[in-house]
Design an enzyme around this catalytic site. Structure first.
Site, mmCIF file in Angstrom:
data_model
loop_
_atom_site.group_PDB
_atom_site.id
_atom_site.type_symbol
_atom_site.label_atom_id
_atom_site.label_comp_id
_atom_site.label_asym_id
_atom_site.label_seq_id
_atom_site.Cartn_x
_atom_site.Cartn_y
_atom_site.Cartn_z
ATOM 1 N N HIS A 348 -15.559 -15.316 -2.033
ATOM 2 C CA HIS A 348 -14.277 -14.909 -1.454
ATOM 3 C C HIS A 348 -14.066 -15.422 -0.040
ATOM 4 O O HIS A 348 -13.085 -15.047 0.603
ATOM 5 C CB HIS A 348 -14.153 -13.387 -1.408
ATOM 6 C CG HIS A 348 -14.123 -12.723 -2.746
ATOM 7 N ND1 HIS A 348 -12.957 -12.416 -3.407
ATOM 8 C CD2 HIS A 348 -15.125 -12.321 -3.556
ATOM 9 C CE1 HIS A 348 -13.243 -11.839 -4.559
ATOM 10 N NE2 HIS A 348 -14.562 -11.769 -4.674
ATOM 11 N N LYS A 527 -2.339 -6.469 6.711
ATOM 12 C CA LYS A 527 -3.638 -6.974 6.258
ATOM 13 C C LYS A 527 -4.652 -6.611 7.327
ATOM 14 O O LYS A 527 -4.257 -6.156 8.403
ATOM 15 C CB LYS A 527 -3.584 -8.498 6.079
ATOM 16 C CG LYS A 527 -2.920 -9.224 7.266
ATOM 17 C CD LYS A 527 -2.757 -10.720 7.028
ATOM 18 C CE LYS A 527 -1.553 -11.108 6.216
ATOM 19 N NZ LYS A 527 -1.863 -11.585 4.863
ATOM 20 N N ARG A 528 -5.955 -6.815 7.065
ATOM 21 C CA ARG A 528 -6.928 -6.588 8.121
ATOM 22 C C ARG A 528 -6.590 -7.445 9.342
ATOM 23 O O ARG A 528 -5.984 -8.506 9.211
ATOM 24 C CB ARG A 528 -8.338 -6.905 7.612
ATOM 25 C CG ARG A 528 -8.901 -5.840 6.684
ATOM 26 C CD ARG A 528 -9.091 -4.497 7.387
ATOM 27 N NE ARG A 528 -10.233 -4.545 8.279
ATOM 28 C CZ ARG A 528 -11.440 -4.078 7.980
ATOM 29 N NH1 ARG A 528 -11.681 -3.495 6.812
ATOM 30 N NH2 ARG A 528 -12.430 -4.157 8.851
ATOM 31 N N LYS A 533 -6.238 -14.627 10.577
ATOM 32 C CA LYS A 533 -4.978 -14.213 9.934
ATOM 33 C C LYS A 533 -3.805 -14.316 10.908
ATOM 34 O O LYS A 533 -2.646 -14.231 10.515
ATOM 35 C CB LYS A 533 -5.105 -12.784 9.395
ATOM 36 C CG LYS A 533 -6.107 -12.662 8.228
ATOM 37 C CD LYS A 533 -6.266 -11.206 7.797
ATOM 38 C CE LYS A 533 -7.349 -10.977 6.746
ATOM 39 N NZ LYS A 533 -6.961 -11.415 5.383
ATOM 40 N N THR A 635 -3.859 -11.574 -1.483
ATOM 41 C CA THR A 635 -3.264 -10.941 -2.663
ATOM 42 C C THR A 635 -2.043 -10.132 -2.243
ATOM 43 O O THR A 635 -1.132 -9.920 -3.043
ATOM 44 C CB THR A 635 -4.278 -10.031 -3.380
ATOM 45 O OG1 THR A 635 -4.965 -9.242 -2.388
ATOM 46 C CG2 THR A 635 -5.282 -10.841 -4.156
ATOM 47 N N LYS A 639 1.914 -9.535 -3.934
ATOM 48 C CA LYS A 639 2.642 -8.272 -4.089
ATOM 49 C C LYS A 639 4.034 -8.388 -3.478
ATOM 50 O O LYS A 639 5.018 -7.890 -4.039
ATOM 51 C CB LYS A 639 1.854 -7.128 -3.428
ATOM 52 C CG LYS A 639 0.505 -6.874 -4.093
ATOM 53 C CD LYS A 639 -0.451 -6.048 -3.231
ATOM 54 C CE LYS A 639 -1.871 -6.156 -3.778
ATOM 55 N NZ LYS A 639 -2.897 -5.683 -2.828
HETATM 56 C C1 26Q Z 1 -20.754 -8.381 4.173
HETATM 57 C C2 26Q Z 1 -22.002 -8.081 4.695
HETATM 58 C C3 26Q Z 1 -22.241 -6.887 5.321
HETATM 59 C C4 26Q Z 1 -21.214 -5.970 5.425
HETATM 60 C C5 26Q Z 1 -19.957 -6.250 4.909
HETATM 61 C C6 26Q Z 1 -19.732 -7.471 4.288
HETATM 62 C C7 26Q Z 1 -18.392 -7.780 3.742
HETATM 63 C C8 26Q Z 1 -17.586 -6.785 3.203
HETATM 64 C C9 26Q Z 1 -16.336 -7.079 2.717
HETATM 65 C C10 26Q Z 1 -17.916 -9.070 3.738
HETATM 66 C C11 26Q Z 1 -16.653 -9.367 3.224
HETATM 67 C C12 26Q Z 1 -15.859 -8.367 2.714
HETATM 68 C C13 26Q Z 1 -14.522 -8.597 2.178
HETATM 69 C C14 26Q Z 1 -13.962 -9.776 2.067
HETATM 70 C C15 26Q Z 1 -12.601 -9.933 1.554
HETATM 71 O O1 26Q Z 1 -11.873 -8.971 1.364
HETATM 72 N N1 26Q Z 1 -12.190 -11.164 1.276
HETATM 73 C C16 26Q Z 1 -10.853 -11.400 0.749
HETATM 74 O O2 26Q Z 1 -10.938 -11.400 -0.666
HETATM 75 C C17 26Q Z 1 -9.659 -11.447 -1.247
HETATM 76 C C18 26Q Z 1 -9.817 -11.334 -2.743
HETATM 77 O O3 26Q Z 1 -10.341 -12.511 -3.262
HETATM 78 C C19 26Q Z 1 -8.941 -12.722 -0.845
HETATM 79 O O4 26Q Z 1 -7.625 -12.659 -1.344
HETATM 80 C C20 26Q Z 1 -8.896 -12.873 0.680
HETATM 81 O O5 26Q Z 1 -8.371 -14.134 1.015
HETATM 82 C C21 26Q Z 1 -10.299 -12.719 1.236
HETATM 83 O O6 26Q Z 1 -10.263 -12.731 2.652
#
Ligand code: 26Q
Length: 797
Positions: A348, A527-528, A533, A635, A639
């Site tokens: 991702h 979004k975050r 972004k 995503t 929406k």
């Molecule tokens: C990793 C290691 C330790 C702690 C937390 C994490 C961690 C947690 C969540 C790393 C990444 C995430 C989330 C990533 C994320 O939401 N990515 C998004 O995924 C979406 C679905 O595919 C995409 O549409 C977005 O572009 C992407 O940023």
């Protein structure tokens, strides 16, 4: 079900499940009673599907994810079970407020953002399609923190969605799995016994996930960590009260809280423990189920597909090899082959700081056997490919992306551009060795939640116009195109949008005490909060626009409301400053008598799934403005398109596909391409040049610097202005001028509301491909080789 039957069911649960009398019941009691009444109907369907799966020999799909951002479930359940009339009728008879009851439900925020919400959409789509599947996650006691603002600053508070009883889950104490950490390994030839030094228990909680029309139901199984031994009575009796409870507290810590990072890997030990806890429990459960039905583990890849949602569960590779080889006695190479044929991995992100690695010392201490197996997997991969450099264990670290890749038969990206960039950058060499392994599965969103349920005005209009088959066959939306030139239809579409904007305006007035004009452009970026972004690009453009209005306050400006929403990772100082700047700007601009008729800034706190459901139906303009090459997919962008917002965006992530779908003339494109960004970055001084070339940009930066938005502390945003002027890795300055141009095109387009709405109709009409049903079908044919249960397997609709 009739309203009166529903009423009886609600009253029954109120009295006999909740032990409450109607006269003294609170909203909470009514909500629980309604939830249980709805749940009863779901359970029958869910059991029918489960029985079918056991009887059918069908391949099962397992979705392993550390996040499931499911949000509220009551309305989703009512809508999918087609119980809306029964429920609203019953509540009317009981003189209760349906909306108030729905909004009483806590928003289950067991995820950070896109990745977690995608997992939730996938669960719903797999049930709608009738695919035998199961999601595995962690039952975090505290989900993503709650955000509030104090003088514009983000304050985090714990999210305690479980402080009330959760209506949708069933506790499964009989599904309790031992999980070990640490200890030592005793090697016996190629195999080994692992003697962990620390043990705890993973206990299952099941939530039914019901598909459209209740035709099929799958399970979301969430693990709770529990101590192996209760508290220490002997110590307690000696008066050591705190110490007696300590092991228990420690064990429970594992599923206590969701890590709020979503892009910067922090390397925390507890996180690694969570990952292994989740993965080990899920694999045990999968193998146990498999062995209850089949006796030859070689059949595993035929009967089970295990999808790894990002690298977070990537320890599944070595753990599955350990089970097959060490515990079941399978030959090592064969075990690797079986594991690989069963596992597949979704990537991702390409951001280097987000790629998980774990130090070999830590990993060796917590998971000594896995560390050995990772080295043997590397060794085997070297022999298979004749290469020496591409090890999962390298430079003293375990690289989870590489491990995920070499232990999967398919690795997928989440949008076309992202997948191509995977092949040409992060996974370039691995891709050359395994050219068939990387595939694309562009993300999607479930139309049940993200149109039917969240936007009843528009979905009602659509159903009145083309019938309701679009709900699980979203491509049918293309039938709306024939109505794009039908004046009555366009007017009705506009009326639905306007009514949604009126609702949102009222909510903004009540909760934020800001009045906004529903006839202005509702311009939304939710979004975050992240530099890539580029919320700050939006903020700079807002400042420049504000200045221009101030220069000439009597001109005919197109009114706009800039709406922001999103959480910043608590330790990400820059992101928190972007939040504060937006809030400071809102304070100044919303009370500016010269401009406030034309420009408002609002930032509702605590953006989550429920707030998204409120905002997206009311959007005119969707901001998708990441630096090209950085957003894997997005995503939210989908929406908005589905709900008839037009997009202003870069060629990044799934924006590329969205623009292809809706037509270039119906999309406000701006900015450099991913290739241009990479080129430009090689040149130094791009920021300074961009600022010199665009006086509007220079003036906007100067406004921040001068302290107009922080009069009590003029230097507050020093790091933002310095960074943008001298470094600007994310090319905010270089893309500013073109963004400005595109925004003025938006203004011009919005003055012709009929034409704007026609374009909005085309956006909705061409959004059919963005359904997560389509995405799931892609995974089924390209990766899982799994089939839905046939008509005969599915309960009658
Ligand atoms: C990793 C290691 C330790 C702690 C937390 C994490 C961690 C947690 C969540 C790393 C990444 C995430 C989330 C990533 C994320 O939401 N990515 C998004 O995924 C979406 C679905 O595919 C995409 O549409 C977005 O572009 C992407 O940023």
């Amino acid at each position: 079900m009739t309203p009166s039957e529903m009423k009886d069911a609600i009253l029954h649960h109120l009295v006999y499940t909740l032990g409450k009398d109607a006269a003294t019941a609170h909203v909470y009691d009514w909500r629980m009673a309604l939830s249980f009444a709805v749940r009863d109907r779901i359970v029958d369907r869910w059991f029918a599907a489960t029985r079918r799966t056991y009887g059918s020999n069908l391949k099962r799909v397992y979705y392993l994810s550390l996040e499931f951002l499911i949000g509220r479930l009551l309305k989703d359940a009512i809508v999918n079970m087609r119980l809306e009339e029964a429920a609203t009728g019953a509540l009317k008879e009981l003189a209760l407020d349906y909306r108030e009851i729905l909004e009483d439900e806590p928003d289950a925020a067991l995820g950070n953002g896109g990745l977690g919400r995608l997992a939730a959409c996938f669960m719903e789509s797999m049930s709608t399609i009738g695919l035998p599947a199961m999601g595995y996650g962690i039952r975090y006691e505290n989900g993503l923190f709650r955000q509030r603002f104090e003088d514009g600053r983000q304050i985090e508070e714990p999210e305690d969605w479980l402080s009330q009883r959760h209506a949708w889950e069933f506790e499964r104490p009989e599904v309790s799995i031992d999980i070990g950490f640490g200890g030592h390994v005793q090697e016996i030839g190629s195999r080994a016994n692992w003697y962990p030094s620390e043990m705890l228990i993973a206990m299952a909680h099941d939530t039914p996930v019901i598909g459209w029309k209740g035709r099929w139901g799958n399970t979301l199984r969430l693990w709770e960590s529990r101590p192996m031994h209760g508290f220490d009575l002997a110590r307690f009796n000696r008066g050591e009260y705190a110490a007696a409870a300590e092991p228990e507290a420690l064990a429970r810590t594992l599923s206590r809280v969701l890590y709020p990072d979503d892009h910067t890997e922090q390397g925390k030990e507890l996180r690694l423990k969570q990952e292994f806890f989740h993965t080990a429990a899920s694999l045990r459960d999968i193998i146990r189920r498999f062995e209850s039905e089949y006796d030859d583990l070689k059949l595993l890849p035929k009967k089970a597909a295990i999808q790894i949602n990002d690298t977070h569960p990537a320890i599944a590779g070595p753990e599955l090899v350990r089970i097959l080889h060490d515990e079941r006695g399978m030959d090592f190479e064969e075990a690797v082959g079986i594991a690989r044929a069963t596992l597949s991995y979704t990537n991702h992100t390409l951001l280097p700081e987000a790629l998980e690695t774990w130090g070999e010392a830590r990993m060796g201490r917590l998971l000594p056997r896995h560390m050995q197996l990772i080295d043997r997997i590397d060794d085997l991969h070297r022999r298979e490919t004749g290469t020496h450099s591409l090890n999962a264990h390298q430079d003293g670290k375990v690289h989870m992306g590489t491990l995920g890749f070499i232990m999967a038969h398919k690795v997928n990206g989440v949008a076309a551009l992202h997948t191509e960039l995977m092949k040409s950058t992060v996974f370039k060499e691995l891709h050359e060795l395994h050219p068939d392994r990387i595939v694309n599965e562009t993300n999607g969103v479930t139309p049940r939640r993200w149109l039917l349920s969240c936007n009843p005005r528009l979905s009602g209009l659509i159903t009145d116009t083309i019938g309701e088959d679009w709900v699980d066959d979203l491509e049918q939306l293309e039938k709306l195109e024939a109505h794009a030139d039908d004046s009555a239809f366009v007017d009705a579409f506009l009326a639905a949008k306007r009514a949604n904007k009126v609702d949102l305006s009222q909510w903004i007035a009540e909760t934020l005490k800001v009045s906004v004009d529903p006839d202005s452009i509702f311009d939304i970026q939710v979004k975050r909060i992240h530099e890539y972004k580029r919320q700050h690009l939006n903020l700079l453009e807002t400042i420049a626009h504000w200045q221009e209005i101030r220069d000439n306050p009597n001109a005919d400006w197109v009114p706009r409301v800039k709406i922001f929403g999103g959480k910043a990772f608590p330790n990400y100082i820059y992101a928190k400053e972007m939040v504060r700047l937006a809030n400071d700007m809102a304070t100044v601009m919303n009370s500016d008598p010269l401009t406030s008729r034309y420009l408002k800034v609002v930032f509702p706190p605590n953006y989550n799934v429920s707030l998204a459901e409120r905002l997206i139906p009311a959007a005119d303009l969707s901001e998708q403005i990441s630096t090209a090459g950085k957003e894997a997919s997005g995503t939210g962008n989908m929406k908005f398109t589905l709900n008839g917002a037009l997009t202003i965006g870069t060629l990044d992530g799934a924006n590329v596909e969205i623009r292809d779908l809706v037509g270039a003339e119906n999309f406000f494109l701006f900015g450099m391409t991913a290739a241009e960004v990479m080129e430009r970055r090689k040149e130094g001084g791009h920021a300074a040049r961009a600022i010199a070339e665009d006086p509007r940009l220079g003036r906007a930066l100067e406004a921040i610097r001068s302290g107009i938005f922080s009069p009590d502390e003029p230097g507050r945003y020093h790091s933002i202005t310095e960074n943008l002027t001298h470094h600007d890795y994310f090319m905010v300055c270089s893309d500013f001028t073109d963004y400005w141009r595109a925004q003025r095109e938006v203004d011009a387009a919005f003055t012709d509301r009929k034409q704007w709405t026609r374009t909005a109709v085309l956006n909705t009409a061409r959004a059919g491909w963005l359904s997560s049903d389509r995405t799931i079908r892609g995974y089924m044919s390209d990766i899982w080789h799994a089939e839905p249960a046939t008509e005969g397997d599915v309960a009658a609709g």
